[in-house]
Each structure stands twice: as structure tokens, then as C-alpha cells.
Design a protein around this motif. Structure first.
Motif, PDB file in Angstrom:
ATOM      1  N   PHE A 154       0.882  -0.775   0.427  1.00 29.59           N
ATOM      2  CA  PHE A 154       0.251   0.128  -0.107  1.00 29.59           C
ATOM      3  C   PHE A 154       0.697   0.946  -0.075  1.00 29.59           C
ATOM      4  N   SER A 155       0.822   1.377  -1.098  1.00 27.70           N
ATOM      5  CA  SER A 155       2.165   3.007  -1.379  1.00 27.70           C
ATOM      6  C   SER A 155       1.274   4.103  -1.027  1.00 27.70           C
ATOM      7  N   GLY A 156      -0.251   4.207  -0.732  1.00 25.66           N
ATOM      8  CA  GLY A 156      -0.617   5.317  -0.170  1.00 25.66           C
ATOM      9  C   GLY A 156      -1.563   4.911   1.241  1.00 25.66           C
ATOM     10  N   ALA A 157      -2.979   5.396   1.796  1.00 21.73           N
ATOM     11  CA  ALA A 157      -3.513   5.046   2.469  1.00 21.73           C
ATOM     12  C   ALA A 157      -4.152   4.286   2.395  1.00 21.73           C
ATOM     13  N   ALA A 158      -4.431   2.827   3.531  1.00 21.29           N
ATOM     14  CA  ALA A 158      -4.695   1.189   3.478  1.00 21.29           C
ATOM     15  C   ALA A 158      -6.129   1.875   4.619  1.00 21.29           C
TER      16      ALA A 158
END
Length: 577
Positions: free
Chosen positions: A246-250
Motif C-alpha cells: 500500500f503506497s497510500g493510505a489503506a
């Protein structure tokens, strides 16, 4: 019923006319041959409402195939078409196409197909399996489409936006597919298992499903380039995000998981939002890497595993769970672990900065074996079953609030103490146990808990007394020390010993301590006064002592104050805070 196209002259046939008043399916063989001979690569095809057999589809595709083996359509319209047999549109290129309201009675294969422009499968019905392996979509919609026999989009590439899916009754697989733009699985119904293994979402992705995932949801080694939202979803089957990134928010806030969940080897590059999530089966974050996340929870579960996980930033973990396992977890910037009604295991966990483990509602700590406790604070935890062997710097461990140890014979002891059953204690020898008691005694003293420190001092002395490594002469002294005063912690025992000593010395002096025999009561008073080094003022006592009497008086002058001191020390250790 009014039809939007000129239909076939045959009764009840809704196919569009292609020659005279007939649709392709109802042309005589010679005129069908003429139709196919007139097609070239890139030809526009209008077969709306036509019932197409597998043979007709095969001839159609072959008639527009190029020398390199690909078939090329211009604008192709199969709206409301009926495909009663298995059909194959493999290695086909569509410029713009519509399968709106089409019906596929057999297997539909679109492997290695390229949809250059808009492709519409709105309200299409697939009665059997639908295969879209290695397909590239420029822009496509499957709104209101129904996949009754399962669908496979393996290695597909969704290059444009606006993708919409509706209902999957069987297995659906997007394994190794790529979604280039933001993707929204809005109001989709996954009736069976859903596999997104090794899928790459380059933009944001949001799942807002009608009934959640009713089968297994598999996202093994998936890559989420932007924010990934699974908020408020219900997962009825097993869930796997093993190896997912997950590169961004999960976002999993308020999600419900009814079967086991795994995030093993997952990488959380952004926030990990699990506020309000509920896990009704075990969940595993084993070997996960939390790069930027600073909060996990509040969440509820049965068993949560963080074994071998790495937390790069200071983390707050707030969970309500029966079991929380953090074996060999690495909290590089420290952690605030808040648990309720949980059994916590910190075996070989590493704390890079000061950390707090706080319990609520009968939370217990089961193990801190091989943990460096130099910056560790334990608050309101049940330590009655906790194992400490192998931990480092236990003397620096801070105990705050109500931390309760195992109680045996009205004293706090460690669960590993071999005096109270085989269990885990059988693996820890007396000498090592003495060291554990010594370090934890220091921790209790630093916490201003003198009674607790006294209990651990008692345990330390007991281990030294029973240790084969203790010299025999020292063991004799320790036995006497235990016998007369319980290591200076048993006030009544010290008083009883003093009383016995006074009685014995009084009888001895009365019988042979004076040159003449005085009254026994006077002798008893004399001995008691000698205990506190007071000179007697009784005129009825003889003034001269025999040599034996002098020895007895000297014994009382030495042992009497010692036993009194041990009594006072025992009282002090019990009442001091």
C-alpha cells in the motif's frame, strides 16, 4: 414492440437485416458466403439482435483477420445479440464496440483482445464462464452485467477510467491485471470468490460493495499506488493481503471480517486505518512493514499477530482481543500498546525508543523473554503467568498502576519459580531465578513498591538457599537466616525466636548464671533488660555472675538487638510505600 433497427423478416427474429430482409443467421448459405467475403480487416459490423452460433462467430473473426494473425474490427455493434454456443473473440482488435444487453449461453473467450475505444458490456449476461485474459481496455463498462459462471480478467489492462462492474455470481479473477487510472468498484456484488492476486492499482481504488465479499477475497502481492479504501465492507470468507503493498493510505475503518485475515509480509507505505474494524477470526500482520503508519485501531479481534513486523514510526496499537502476539516485532521508534482483555506475548520484541504496554479489563502479559526492558513501562497488567527468562535490564523495567504477579503463600512470586510446579519454571535454574528476582526487586523499589520488592527479595534469597552453586557455608547461614526471621521479612517469626531465646537464656542463667539462686521472675526481667542493653535495678538479684552467666549475658547483648532489628525491618518492609 418497436425495435430501433430494421429487423429480420422471419417471425420473432430481432436480428438486424444484413442482406435483403434477412439477418445473418437466416441468410441462405450462399448469401452468408457473400457477406463474409465482403468483409475486410477494420470493417464495421452491425449484428444487433442477431442469434449467432459458434460457427458464425468463427467465420466472422476469420474473415477480418490480418496476416499477423489478429482480427480487426472497425465499429462493431452486437447489442442484444444472442450467442447460444461457446464463442471465441481471441486476438481481436475492436475500435469501438457494444455488447449491450447481449446474452452468452456458452463460454465467452476474449483472450488477448484489444479494445481501443469504448467497449460496452452494459446489462450483458454471461451464463457460463467469461474469459478476458490478457485483454486491454481503453474504456469499458460492465454496469448491470451478470457473470453467472465466473469471470477471469487475468493479466488484463484497464487503461482508461470509468470501469463499472455489477454482479459476479461465481469466481472472479483479476490476477496480474493493471488498473491505470482511479478505480471504483461501486455497488458490485461478489457472490463467489474474488481474486486480485498481483493486481496493480496505479491510482486510487475504492470498494463500496452491495453485500461485501461473500466468498474469499484474495489480494496476494497486490500493489496499491494510491489510496485503497475497503471502509465499512463485510468480508464473509477468508481474506488475504499477503505480500500486498500500500503506497497510500489503506482504509479498513468499520470493516467486518468473519473468517481469518492475513496481511503477512504486507507493506503499509501510508496510514493504516483500522478504526472500528472487527475481526471475528484470527488476523495476522506477521512480517508486515509499517513505514508511515502511526496508529492501528481502535479495533476488535480474537487473535492478532504482529510477529516479525517492523514499525518505522512510533506506533499506537489500540486493540480489544483475546490474544495479541508480538514475538520478534521491531518497534524502531517505540510503541504504545493498549489492550483490553488480552493475553500479550512480547517474546524477543525490540523497542528502539521508550514504550508502554498498558492493559485494561484484566489484560495479561504472558512473556517478555529475551526483551531489552531498559525503556519499557508496564501499566495495569496481570503478570501472574508472565515469563521473564532471558530478558535484559529488568532492573530498568518500570511497573506502574496495578501490576499483579502470581501469589503463593501470601507472597508475590514469578510464574517461572520452580518451587511451585514443573511448568515453565522447570527450565530455569535457581541461580538464574535469583538473578530475575534481584532485577525485578530493583524495578519494584524504583516504583516505590516496597512490599513487592520485599516479596522478590524473599524469592531471591530462597533461590540462593536452594542453588547448588551457593557455597555450603553460605547456605548454612541462609538457612539460619530463613529459620529465625524469614530473611528479615517475617516479623512474627523473629519475635518468636526472640521469645524462645529469652526463655532459654533465662532458664540457663537462673540455673547456673548467678553464684546464688534468685527468683525466676527476677531472672527473666534481667535477661529481657539485657536484650536492649539496659542495666537492672532489681535489688533482689545477686550482683555477681558466674563465668557461664557472663557468656549468657553476652549472647543476649548480641542476639537480642539483632532479632529486634529483624522484627522492625520486617514490619518496615510491609508498611513502607
Amino acid at each position: 414492440m418497436h425495435e430501433p433497427w430494421r429487423t429480420c423478416g422471419r417471425t420473432l427474429c430481432a436480428g438486424v437485416r444484413v442482406r435483403g430482409d434477412r439477418c445473418l443467421a437466416h441468410l441462405d448459405p450462399s448469401r452468408q458466403d457473400q457477406y463474409f467475403e465482403g468483409l475486410r480487416p477494420g470493417a464495421e459490423v452491425d449484428l444487433r439482435g442477431t442469434e449467432l452460433s459458434g460457427d458464425l462467430v468463427k467465420r466472422l473473426v476469420e474473415s477480418i483477420r490480418t496476416e499477423d494473425g489478429r482480427a480487426e474490427f472497425g465499429r462493431a455493434d452486437f447489442t442484444d445479440a444472442r450467442f447460444r454456443d461457446p464463442v471465441r473473440f481471441e486476438k481481436v482488435t475492436f475500435a469501438r464496440t457494444s455488447f449491450k444487453d447481449a446474452r452468452f449461453g456458452g463460454e465467452a473467450a476474449f483472450s488477448e483482445t484489444l479494445f481501443h475505444d469504448e467497449a460496452s458490456f452494459r446489462a450483458t449476461r454471461f451464463a457460463r464462464s467469461a474469459l478476458f485474459a490478457d485483454v486491454t481496455f481503453g474504456s469499458a463498462t460492465f454496469e448491470s452485467a451478470e457473470f453467472a459462471g465466473g469471470a477471469r480478467f487475468s493479466r488484463a489492462k484497464f487503461a482508461g477510467g470509468g470501469f463499472q462492474f455489477t454482479q459476479f455470481n461465481g469466481l472472479v479473477a483479476f490476477d496480474e491485471s493493471v488498473f491505470v487510472d482511479d478505480t471504483n468498484f461501486r455497488e458490485v456484488d461478489f457472490g463467489g470468490d474474488a481474486s486480485f492476486a498481483q493486481v496493480e492499482f496505479e491510482g486510487k481504488v475504492q470498494f463500496s460493495l452491495v453485500s461485501g465479499f461473500r466468498g474469499e477475497a484474495l489480494f496476494r502481492e497486490a500493489r496499491f499506488g494510491g489510496e485503497a479504501s475497503f471502509a465499512e465492507l463485510e468480508f464473509h470468507g477468508k481474506v488475504s493481503f499477503e505480500g500486498a503493498g500500500f503506497s497510500g493510505a489503506a482504509r479498513f475503518q468499520s470493516a467486518r471480517f468473519h473468517e481469518s485475515v492475513t496481511f503477512e509480509r504486507g507493506r503499509f507505505g501510508g496510514f493504516a486505518v483500522f478504526k472500528g474494524a472487527r475481526f471475528h477470526a484470527p488476523v495476522s500482520f506477521e512480517s508486515a512493514d509499517f513505514v508511515a503508519a502511526e496508529l492501528l485501531g481502535p479495533a476488535e479481534g480474537i487473535m492478532m499477530t504482529f510477529a516479525h513486523a517492523t514499525f518505522r514510526k512510533r506506533m499506537v496499537i489500540d486493540v480489544v482481543a483475546a490474544e495479541v502476539y508480538c514475538g520478534e516485532a521491531n518497534f524502531e521508534a517505540g510503541v504504545d500498546l493498549r489492550t483490553m482483555k488480552a493475553n500479550v506475548d512480547l517474546t524477543r520484541a525490540a523497542f528502539g525508543k521508550p514504550s508502554t504496554i498498558a492493559g485494561r479489563g484484566l489484560s495479561s502479559l504472558r512473556s517478555i523473554r529475551e526483551v531489552d526492558a531498559v525503556d519499557l513501562v508496564l501499566t495495569d497488567l496481570d503478570l501472574s503467568s508472565c515469563t521473564f527468562a532471558g530478558a535484559h535490564h529488568l532492573d530498568k523495567l518500570r511497573l506502574e498502576g496495578e501490576c499483579r504477579f502470581l501469589v503463593r503463600r501470601r507472597r508475590q512470586v514469578l510464574a517461572e519459580d520452580p518451587r511451585f510446579g514443573p511448568g515453565t519454571g522447570s527450565q530455569v535454574g535457581p541461580q538464574r531465578m535469583a538473578d530475575l528476582y534481584r532485577q525485578l526487586r530493583k524495578a519494584q523499589e524504583d516504583s516505590k513498591n516496597e512490599p513487592g520488592a520485599a516479596d522478590f527479595y524473599y524469592g531471591e534469597m530462597e533461590m540462593r538457599r536452594h542453588s547448588p552453586a551457593t557455597p555450603w557455608s553460605e547456605r548454612v547461614i541462609l538457612h539460619l537466616y530463613w529459620l529465625v526471621s524469614g530473611y528479615g521479612l517475617r516479623a512474627l517469626r523473629a519475635l518468636a525466636t526472640l521469645a524462645v531465646l529469652i526463655a532459654v537464656v533465662s532458664v540457663s542463667i537462673w540455673l547456673g548464671g548467678f553464684k546464688t539462686t534468685p527468683a525466676f521472675g527476677d531472672t527473666l526481667i534481667y535477661v529481657a533488660q539485657s536484650t536492649v542493653s539496659l542495666e537492672t535495678k532489681l535489688s533482689s538479684l545477686p550482683k555477681d555472675l558466674t563465668p557461664f552467666g557472663e557468656v549468657m549475658r553476652l549472647v543476649m547483648r548480641v542476639l537480642g538487638p539483632l532479632l529486634l532489628g529483624l522484627t522492625l525491618l520486617a514490619v518496615r518492609n510491609r508498611v513502607k510505600r
